[in-house]
Write a protein that holds these residues in place. Structure first.
Motif, PDB file in Angstrom:
ATOM      1  N   VAL A   1       0.873  -1.168   0.000  1.00 63.68           N
ATOM      2  CA  VAL A   1       0.000   0.000   0.000  1.00 63.68           C
ATOM      3  C   VAL A   1       0.914   1.222   0.000  1.00 63.68           C
ATOM      4  O   VAL A   1       1.961   1.224   0.642  1.00 63.68           O
ATOM      5  CB  VAL A   1      -0.925  -0.010   1.240  1.00 63.68           C
ATOM      6  CG1 VAL A   1      -1.620   1.313   1.419  1.00 63.68           C
ATOM      7  CG2 VAL A   1      -1.948  -1.134   1.126  1.00 63.68           C
TER       8      VAL A   1
ATOM      9  N   ALA B   1      -8.393  -1.438   7.437  1.00 68.45           N
ATOM     10  CA  ALA B   1      -8.383  -2.329   6.280  1.00 68.45           C
ATOM     11  C   ALA B   1      -9.410  -3.435   6.457  1.00 68.45           C
ATOM     12  O   ALA B   1      -9.799  -3.772   7.570  1.00 68.45           O
ATOM     13  CB  ALA B   1      -6.994  -2.942   6.112  1.00 68.45           C
TER      14      ALA B   1
ATOM     15  N   THR C   1      -2.389  -4.822   0.819  1.00 67.72           N
ATOM     16  CA  THR C   1      -2.574  -4.710  -0.617  1.00 67.72           C
ATOM     17  C   THR C   1      -3.665  -3.688  -0.933  1.00 67.72           C
ATOM     18  O   THR C   1      -4.580  -3.489  -0.137  1.00 67.72           O
ATOM     19  CB  THR C   1      -2.941  -6.069  -1.246  1.00 67.72           C
ATOM     20  OG1 THR C   1      -3.020  -5.914  -2.660  1.00 67.72           O
ATOM     21  CG2 THR C   1      -4.271  -6.594  -0.725  1.00 67.72           C
ATOM     22  N   ASP C   2      -3.537  -3.040  -2.092  1.00 67.68           N
ATOM     23  CA  ASP C   2      -4.624  -2.197  -2.583  1.00 67.68           C
ATOM     24  C   ASP C   2      -5.301  -2.873  -3.774  1.00 67.68           C
ATOM     25  O   ASP C   2      -6.124  -2.279  -4.451  1.00 67.68           O
ATOM     26  CB  ASP C   2      -4.158  -0.792  -2.931  1.00 67.68           C
ATOM     27  CG  ASP C   2      -3.052  -0.768  -3.965  1.00 67.68           C
ATOM     28  OD1 ASP C   2      -2.718  -1.832  -4.518  1.00 67.68           O
ATOM     29  OD2 ASP C   2      -2.514   0.324  -4.211  1.00 67.68           O
TER      30      ASP C   2
ATOM     31  N   VAL D   1      -6.711  -2.347   1.502  1.00 68.98           N
ATOM     32  CA  VAL D   1      -7.005  -0.915   1.628  1.00 68.98           C
ATOM     33  C   VAL D   1      -7.438  -0.454   0.239  1.00 68.98           C
ATOM     34  O   VAL D   1      -6.688  -0.611  -0.723  1.00 68.98           O
ATOM     35  CB  VAL D   1      -5.770  -0.129   2.093  1.00 68.98           C
ATOM     36  CG1 VAL D   1      -6.082   1.339   2.197  1.00 68.98           C
ATOM     37  CG2 VAL D   1      -5.277  -0.676   3.425  1.00 68.98           C
TER      38      VAL D   1
ATOM     39  N   PRO E   1      -7.985   1.211  -3.269  1.00 66.38           N
ATOM     40  CA  PRO E   1      -7.070   2.070  -4.016  1.00 66.38           C
ATOM     41  C   PRO E   1      -7.534   3.509  -4.124  1.00 66.38           C
ATOM     42  O   PRO E   1      -6.718   4.404  -4.255  1.00 66.38           O
ATOM     43  CB  PRO E   1      -6.984   1.404  -5.390  1.00 66.38           C
ATOM     44  CG  PRO E   1      -8.164   0.506  -5.467  1.00 66.38           C
ATOM     45  CD  PRO E   1      -8.509   0.118  -4.065  1.00 66.38           C
TER      46      PRO E   1
ATOM     47  N   THR F   1      -5.703   5.586  -1.653  1.00 61.98           N
ATOM     48  CA  THR F   1      -4.249   5.608  -1.615  1.00 61.98           C
ATOM     49  C   THR F   1      -3.703   6.768  -2.447  1.00 61.98           C
ATOM     50  O   THR F   1      -4.246   7.104  -3.486  1.00 61.98           O
ATOM     51  CB  THR F   1      -3.651   4.292  -2.164  1.00 61.98           C
ATOM     52  OG1 THR F   1      -4.040   4.142  -3.523  1.00 61.98           O
ATOM     53  CG2 THR F   1      -4.105   3.108  -1.355  1.00 61.98           C
TER      54      THR F   1
END
Ligand code: ZN
Length: 103
Positions: free
Chosen positions: A3, A64, A79-80, A92, A94, A97
Protein backbone atom coordinates in the motif's frame (compact mmCIF):
# COMPACT_ATOMS: atom_id res chain seq x y z
CA UNK A 1 1.72 -6.55 -2.55
CA UNK A 2 1.83 -3.22 -0.80
CA UNK A 3 0.00 0.00 0.00
CA UNK A 4 1.33 3.48 -0.84
CA UNK A 5 1.42 5.99 2.03
CA UNK A 6 2.87 9.47 2.42
CA UNK A 7 6.21 9.98 4.17
CA UNK A 8 7.15 13.42 5.54
CA UNK A 9 10.74 14.21 4.54
CA UNK A 10 11.00 16.75 7.38
CA UNK A 11 9.94 14.75 10.46
CA UNK A 12 9.62 11.19 9.13
CA UNK A 13 5.91 10.90 9.89
CA UNK A 14 3.89 8.55 7.71
CA UNK A 15 0.31 9.38 6.78
CA UNK A 16 -2.69 7.79 5.20
CA UNK A 17 -4.91 8.85 3.51
CA UNK A 18 -3.35 11.71 1.51
CA UNK A 19 -2.68 15.00 3.36
CA UNK A 20 -1.80 18.40 1.96
CA UNK A 21 0.51 19.14 4.91
CA UNK A 22 2.14 16.95 7.53
CA UNK A 23 -0.17 16.96 10.59
CA UNK A 24 2.86 16.69 12.92
CA UNK A 25 5.27 19.36 11.67
CA UNK A 26 3.24 21.27 9.07
CA UNK A 27 5.77 20.45 6.37
CA UNK A 28 4.71 20.19 2.74
CA UNK A 29 7.58 17.95 1.58
CA UNK A 30 5.62 14.71 1.44
CA UNK A 31 6.93 11.76 -0.57
CA UNK A 32 5.31 8.40 -1.19
CA UNK A 33 6.43 5.18 0.44
CA UNK A 34 5.44 1.60 -0.19
CA UNK A 35 4.46 -0.36 2.93
CA UNK A 36 4.27 -4.14 2.61
CA UNK A 37 3.22 -5.36 6.07
CA UNK A 38 1.51 -4.32 9.26
CA UNK A 39 0.50 -5.73 12.63
CA UNK A 40 -3.19 -6.24 13.40
CA UNK A 41 -4.15 -4.11 16.42
CA UNK A 42 -7.94 -4.48 16.64
CA UNK A 43 -10.62 -6.50 14.86
CA UNK A 44 -14.27 -5.68 14.23
CA UNK A 45 -16.61 -8.36 12.85
CA UNK A 46 -19.52 -7.08 10.74
CA UNK A 47 -21.26 -10.29 9.70
CA UNK A 48 -18.83 -12.07 7.35
CA UNK A 49 -16.73 -8.91 6.92
CA UNK A 50 -13.73 -8.33 9.20
CA UNK A 51 -12.36 -4.79 9.55
CA UNK A 52 -9.04 -4.22 11.30
CA UNK A 53 -6.75 -1.44 12.40
CA UNK A 54 -3.27 -2.34 11.17
CA UNK A 55 -0.15 -0.60 12.55
CA UNK A 56 2.72 -0.16 10.10
CA UNK A 57 5.95 0.06 12.14
CA UNK A 58 4.37 2.09 13.80
CA UNK A 59 2.81 4.59 11.36
CA UNK A 60 0.42 4.93 9.80
CA UNK A 61 -2.44 3.13 11.47
CA UNK A 62 -4.53 1.82 8.56
CA UNK A 63 -8.15 0.69 8.56
CA UNK A 64 -8.38 -2.33 6.28
CA UNK A 65 -10.67 -5.16 5.34
CA UNK A 66 -9.13 -8.52 6.22
CA UNK A 67 -9.23 -11.54 3.95
CA UNK A 68 -8.36 -14.85 5.56
CA UNK A 69 -7.97 -16.07 9.12
CA UNK A 70 -6.20 -13.35 11.11
CA UNK A 71 -5.84 -12.73 14.86
CA UNK A 72 -4.81 -9.63 16.84
CA UNK A 73 -1.00 -9.43 16.83
CA UNK A 74 -0.58 -11.19 13.48
CA UNK A 75 1.60 -9.57 10.82
CA UNK A 76 -0.36 -9.34 7.55
CA UNK A 77 0.53 -8.38 4.01
CA UNK A 78 -1.07 -5.14 2.80
CA UNK A 79 -2.57 -4.71 -0.62
CA UNK A 80 -4.62 -2.20 -2.58
CA UNK A 81 -5.54 -4.92 -5.10
CA UNK A 82 -7.48 -7.79 -3.54
CA UNK A 83 -7.04 -11.09 -5.31
CA UNK A 84 -7.23 -14.82 -4.78
CA UNK A 85 -3.71 -15.11 -3.29
CA UNK A 86 -4.87 -17.61 -0.69
CA UNK A 87 -2.76 -15.85 1.96
CA UNK A 88 -4.29 -13.59 4.63
CA UNK A 89 -4.15 -9.96 3.48
CA UNK A 90 -5.34 -6.55 4.64
CA UNK A 91 -7.07 -4.72 1.80
CA UNK A 92 -7.00 -0.91 1.63
CA UNK A 93 -9.15 0.45 -1.24
CA UNK A 94 -7.07 2.07 -4.02
CA UNK A 95 -9.30 5.15 -4.12
CA UNK A 96 -7.91 6.00 -0.68
CA UNK A 97 -4.25 5.61 -1.62
CA UNK A 98 -1.99 8.45 -2.80
CA UNK A 99 -0.62 8.16 -6.33
CA UNK A 100 2.93 6.87 -6.50
CA UNK A 101 5.53 9.37 -7.70
CA UNK A 102 6.49 8.84 -11.34
CA UNK A 103 10.16 9.78 -10.89
ZN1 ZN B 1 6.36 16.16 9.22
Amino acid sequence: MSVIVQNCRTCGGRWFPVRLLCPRCGGADLATKSIERGTVQHLTHLGDVVIASVACDPEPLLVARLHGPVEVGDVVELTDRPGPSGRPVAFVPPSATPREESS
